[in-house]
Design an enzyme around this catalytic site. Structure first.
Site, PDB file in Angstrom:
ATOM      1  N   LEU A   1       0.843  -1.197   0.000  1.00 34.36           N
ATOM      2  CA  LEU A   1       0.000   0.000   0.000  1.00 34.36           C
ATOM      3  C   LEU A   1       0.875   1.243   0.000  1.00 34.36           C
ATOM      4  CD1 LEU A   1      -2.891   1.173   0.243  1.00 34.36           C
ATOM      5  CD2 LEU A   1      -2.541   1.193   2.711  1.00 34.36           C
TER       6      LEU A   1
ATOM      7  N   HIS B   1       7.368   2.202  11.019  1.00 35.82           N
ATOM      8  CA  HIS B   1       7.934   3.391  10.378  1.00 35.82           C
ATOM      9  C   HIS B   1       6.981   4.568  10.543  1.00 35.82           C
ATOM     10  CE1 HIS B   1       9.363   5.992   7.077  1.00 35.82           C
ATOM     11  NE2 HIS B   1      10.492   5.293   7.115  1.00 35.82           N
TER      12      HIS B   1
END
Length: 334
Positions: free
Chosen positions: A125, A229
């Site tokens: 994604l 992240h």
């Protein structure tokens, strides 16, 4: 209007541009022409039922129809770990005690596992940074579950998603630098590219076979075990809203978390309804996620829909974006 549609060989330039924008650690989007071309060919064959169901890899493109511009990508692998192991580290607790000292110690350790073999995976994604607003990411993410819900038998009973691990502002990966690199003796980018573009034999050959005690690792590495992240927090929140949960598996390169859910418990898979299309002159009703009713020719949009019994009344713009006609079947998730 934004539409999610199948990717094919003609999307190579757009996919390569997205791969460049995705940056370090986005393993499923390598800046490698042969790998990306092979992925697009496999996607086309997957949507056309040209490969065995467990080997399918469906790649989806998010397109702005007005601008004729691809702004995002996502994917669904029907089965992982079938031709090569799908390795992860499981973060476990090892208990040790000493009756003599009357003390007990619990130690975190990383154990190499292949628990997810045969599971399906949602991933890849990525949206252009300037388009991450207005629900584009949500449309792209949920379209994967609409695809799974169309023909669940094509997919495994368990579905996983791997989230990118933590990188410092300067681009360094603490877990790779302090742990994984000691086994693979490669630069991160080289190992990342090899993981995406080869059969992964080097992982099978070199990955650690014995538990790694977390207490023996530098603090920088311990602190990022299972950490997402900074650009992956929104993706994690969307996964959790669908029912995905982290249960102790992390990536062997960057220590990013793996989340998982039962296929039939994923919110969008479970709640979407199969309805018959009626077309109205104008768009009206509550906005909903709408997809076509079959994997071949899959498309998905967010648009106003008026649900009338077993019918979904769509405006002409939405129907045209879907390629839907009066009487066709669609799936709707309010």
């Amino acid at each position: 209007m934004l539409v999610v549609r199948p990717a094919g060989p003609a999307d190579f330039d757009a996919l390569m541009e997205l791969a460049v924008l995705s940056g370090r650690g986005f393993t499923s989007l390598p800046e490698d022409e042969p790998t990306l071309r092979a992925r697009l060919a496999l996607s086309e064959a997957s949507f056309q039922a040209g490969v065995a169901p467990p080997e399918a890899w469906y790649t989806l493109m998010l397109e702005d129809l007005e601008a004729s511009d691809v702004i995002g990508v996502a994917g669904v692998k029907a089965g992982v770990g079938l031709k090569r192991p799908h390795f992860s580290f499981r973060v476990v607790t090892l208990a040790q005690s000493s009756p003599t000292l009357e003390k007990r110690f619990d130690h975190r350790a990383l154990v190499l596992v292949n628990e997810c073999a045969g599971w399906s995976e949602v991933g890849s994604l990525f949206l252009r940074p300037e388009r991450r607003k207005g629900g584009a990411g949500r449309l792209l993410a949920q379209s994967r579950y609409m695809l799974i819900g169309l023909e669940p038998q094509r997919f495994a009973e368990m579905v996983l998603a791997e989230l990118r691990g933590w990188f410092d502002e300067d681009g360094g990966c603490p877990f790779w630098d302090h742990v994984a690199s000691k086994f693979f003796r490669l630069e991160f980018d080289e190992a990342d590219m090899m993981s995406a573009s080869t059969d992964g034999q080097f992982i099978l050959d070199l990955a650690p076979r014995h538990p790694i005690y977390a207490e023996l690792l530098p603090k920088e590495a311990r602190d990022v075990l299972g950490r997402v992240h900074r650009e992956g927090e929104a993706a994690r929140a969307m996964l959790e809203s669908e029912g995905f949960r982290y249960e102790g598996l992390i990536d062997i390169f960057d220590a990013g978390p793996t989340v998982a859910a039962r296929r039939d418990d994923i919110k969008t898979v479970r709640d979407a309804r199969r309805l018959r299309v009626k077309i109205g002159e104008d768009a009206f009703g509550e906005e909903a996620l709408v997809s076509t009713g079959a994997v071949a020719g899959f498309r998905a949009v967010r648009a106003p829909v008026l649900i009338d019994g077993e019918n979904a009344i769509l405006g002409r713009e939405a129907a045209q974006a879907l390629g839907a006609h009066e009487g066709d079947m669609v799936r709707v998730k309010a």
